[in-house]
Motif scaffolding. Sequence first.
Motif, PDB file in Angstrom:
ATOM      1  N   ALA A  53     -13.697  -6.052  -3.397  1.00 43.50           N
ATOM      2  CA  ALA A  53     -12.498  -6.872  -3.606  1.00 43.50           C
ATOM      3  C   ALA A  53     -11.240  -6.101  -3.245  1.00 43.50           C
ATOM      4  O   ALA A  53     -10.308  -6.633  -2.635  1.00 43.50           O
ATOM      5  N   THR A  54     -11.200  -4.817  -3.630  1.00 41.60           N
ATOM      6  CA  THR A  54     -10.037  -3.976  -3.308  1.00 41.60           C
ATOM      7  C   THR A  54      -9.880  -3.812  -1.795  1.00 41.60           C
ATOM      8  O   THR A  54      -8.774  -3.858  -1.260  1.00 41.60           O
ATOM      9  N   ASN A  57      -8.419  -7.071  -0.237  1.00 38.14           N
ATOM     10  CA  ASN A  57      -6.977  -7.176  -0.493  1.00 38.14           C
ATOM     11  C   ASN A  57      -6.189  -6.218   0.380  1.00 38.14           C
ATOM     12  O   ASN A  57      -5.101  -6.527   0.868  1.00 38.14           O
ATOM     13  N   SER A  58      -6.743  -5.014   0.593  1.00 36.39           N
ATOM     14  CA  SER A  58      -6.071  -4.013   1.422  1.00 36.39           C
ATOM     15  C   SER A  58      -5.980  -4.472   2.871  1.00 36.39           C
ATOM     16  O   SER A  58      -4.962  -4.290   3.536  1.00 36.39           O
ATOM     17  N   GLU A  60      -5.931  -7.640   3.968  1.00 33.64           N
ATOM     18  CA  GLU A  60      -4.951  -8.720   4.059  1.00 33.64           C
ATOM     19  C   GLU A  60      -3.530  -8.160   4.039  1.00 33.64           C
ATOM     20  O   GLU A  60      -2.654  -8.613   4.784  1.00 33.64           O
ATOM     21  N   TYR A  61      -3.286  -7.153   3.188  1.00 35.70           N
ATOM     22  CA  TYR A  61      -1.954  -6.548   3.106  1.00 35.70           C
ATOM     23  C   TYR A  61      -1.591  -5.866   4.426  1.00 35.70           C
ATOM     24  O   TYR A  61      -0.475  -5.979   4.924  1.00 35.70           O
ATOM     25  N   ARG A 272      -9.007 -15.716 -11.770  1.00 38.30           N
ATOM     26  CA  ARG A 272      -8.523 -14.921 -10.640  1.00 38.30           C
ATOM     27  C   ARG A 272      -7.061 -15.196 -10.316  1.00 38.30           C
ATOM     28  O   ARG A 272      -6.414 -14.458  -9.576  1.00 38.30           O
ATOM     29  N   ARG A 277      -3.396 -13.211  -8.678  1.00 40.38           N
ATOM     30  CA  ARG A 277      -4.230 -12.880  -7.530  1.00 40.38           C
ATOM     31  C   ARG A 277      -4.836 -14.159  -6.986  1.00 40.38           C
ATOM     32  O   ARG A 277      -5.368 -14.984  -7.708  1.00 40.38           O
TER      33      ARG A 277
END
Length: 278
Positions: A53-54, A57-58, A60-61, A272, A277
């Motif tokens: 999951a981390t 997200n990284s 997408e950022y 979520r 998030r």
Amino acid sequence: MNMLRRLFKGLFTPITVMLVPHSNSKHFSFKLPSIGIIISVLLWLTGSVYALATAVNSIEYTKMKERLNYYSSQFIELKATMNALRKADNEFRKIFALGSKEKVLENMQPTDSGSIDIEALRVQIKSTIENVKDIREYLSNQRDLYMATPRGLPVDGRLSSNYGKREDPMHGGVDFHSGIDIAVPPGAPIKATADGIVSFSGWSGGSGNLIVIEHGFGFSTLYAHNKKNLVQVGQFVKRGDIISHAGSTGNATGPHSHYEIWKDGRHINPHRFIEGRS
């Protein structure tokens, strides 16, 4: 009772783990209770899911950062173009302020690499304007998506029932809970969790006084068991606006807010979105 003893005994029955190296070295073995191996596997699975999951997200950022960096460079190019236009405007004003054809011709600078190419500048301006339009559309879409995505809880209170399978508090047995319940005092203010349009506001059987809000991008939110609804169908609401007061109307064992999030026609786990998030 005997079943519990057998289960307890099975969980703590030691299991021998043997490590055999490829070389001729002596093997190594140790014992662990069954429950220790189960807990180790669960911890490994939990860590793997969190790491995945981390990583998502990284990624997408990083993509959004690259896009914004690109648009930043376009803004810099636009600024350079505007500076060139100002320079050209000043030059033309100085030249045509001379008042006569002869003076204009006398003060014209010879053509060199520093002269302004009007046609090239026109093409550059057109391209820059199109880029600015793309930037505005991208940022506008990102803002609209942000404002349409539910965030946080509709009311401050104690989470009394989670999303998923649970024991039915009214009739007993196991059922599927399509939202979350937040226990609050009667009359507590319920707030919209995202911008949107009210598509339903009224009585809905076991849900009591119900409000449904459409947010766009496939998102909808539902707020049930309200003591009193404060919004009407077709009304636009913003995130944080008070839309109702908490109650226990319909099938409810006490005052609380039943909150659901739907995406593309299906209910999803609100947890979520509680911390923002998506």
